[in-house]
Design an enzyme around this catalytic site. Structure first.
Site, short mmCIF file in Angstrom:
data_model
loop_
_atom_site.label_atom_id
_atom_site.label_comp_id
_atom_site.label_asym_id
_atom_site.label_seq_id
_atom_site.Cartn_x
_atom_site.Cartn_y
_atom_site.Cartn_z
N TYR A 184 15.28 -18.31 -34.36
CA TYR A 184 16.65 -18.36 -33.84
C TYR A 184 16.73 -17.62 -32.49
O TYR A 184 17.34 -18.13 -31.54
CB TYR A 184 17.60 -17.75 -34.86
N SER A 237 24.22 -16.42 -27.98
CA SER A 237 24.25 -15.42 -29.04
C SER A 237 23.65 -14.13 -28.50
O SER A 237 22.85 -14.15 -27.56
CB SER A 237 23.41 -15.90 -30.23
C1 8X3 Z 1 24.62 -14.78 -34.41
C2 8X3 Z 1 24.25 -13.39 -34.13
O1 8X3 Z 1 23.04 -11.36 -35.10
O2 8X3 Z 1 23.03 -13.36 -36.45
O3 8X3 Z 1 24.37 -15.63 -33.35
O4 8X3 Z 1 21.69 -13.23 -34.49
S1 8X3 Z 1 22.95 -12.83 -35.09
#
Ligand code: 8X3
Length: 247
Positions: free
Chosen positions: A146, A133
């Protein structure tokens, strides 16, 4: 392609994973669709003439069963299963959400890769594509768990490429930015559709799952001596994480 090449796609029940399974089938791969939701992957496998294998990438026994289902030879592994849980700041984030994100985005990739490496090696021309990502490139508010996990995906990928240098296995990371799928943001916000929709509000043409699937199919079909290390892919309306054009 002169022989049928076999691909595994994890997280194939929806979004980027399902679109990738379709793209690879279109390219002539025999696609093994792996995910937890068997009804979805069975329908997809029927649609594309592939196979469905139930798999939770965070469960070592389940990953072992996937490897057994794949057999001795594999040409392409797409480690796509992943996700974000929660959007709380570091001060108040749930450690259990962070653990779950590390588990699926890093340990899941690790376990599946470890289990399928012998079959990829056996093919004599293996490709591993890890779906990372842009969150693996930068930090943003509320994204700590994340972004930490996706930085882990990025580092795992880079390390693996170093360790496999000299072997007939290519290693790539695809790092998508804003991709509108049915589930990514909905899962992140615990099922809150309004919050999920607000991520993409006013953005002209966010990426869709097929855009990423297209890139994965392109990476996988380059000549054997060509390794695409990484691809960062954003919609035209997103110049950087915080620089998003909305109308
Ligand atoms: C998804 C991109 O911008 O939501 O992996 O982190 S973001």
């Amino acid at each position: 392609m002169d022989q049928t090449r076999i691909a595994v796609v994890t997280g194939a029940s929806s979004g980027i994973g399902a679109a990738t399974a379709r793209s690879l089938a279109h390219e002539g791969y025999d696609v093994i669709c792996a995910a937890r939701r068997t009804d979805r992957i069975e329908a997809l496998a029927t649609e594309i003439g592939g196979r469905a294998v139930a798999c939770d990438v965070t469960d070592p026994d389940s990953v072992r069963e996937l490897a057994a289902g794949v057999g001795g030879v594999l040409h392409l592994l797409v480690n796509n299963a992943g996700g974000a849980f929660g959007s709380d700041p570091v001060e108040s984030a749930e450690p259990s959400d962070w653990r779950a994100m590390y588990d699926v985005n890093v340990i899941g990739v690790l376990q599946v890769t470890q289990s399928l490496l012998p079959a990829l090696r056996e093919s004599g021309d293996g490709v591993i594509v890890n779906v990372g990502s842009t969150a693996g490139r930068i930090a943003y508010e509320g994204g700590g768990g994340y972004t930490a996990a996706k930085h882990g995906t990025q580092v795992l990928t880079e390390t693996l490429r170093l360790e496999l240098c000299g072997e007939p296995i290519r290693v790539t990371e695809i790092a998508p930015g804003m991709v509108r799928t049915d589930e990514f943001s909905l899962v992140r916000f615990g099922g809150d559709q309004d919050k999920a929709d607000s991520v993409y509000a006013g953005v002209p043409d966010p990426l869709v799952a097929e855009d990423i699937a297209d890139a994965i199919a392109w990476v996988a079909t380059r000549p054997s001596h060509v390794n695409i290390d990484e691809l960062v892919i954003r919609p035209r309306a997103q110049a950087a994480q915080h620089k998003v054009h909305r109308v």
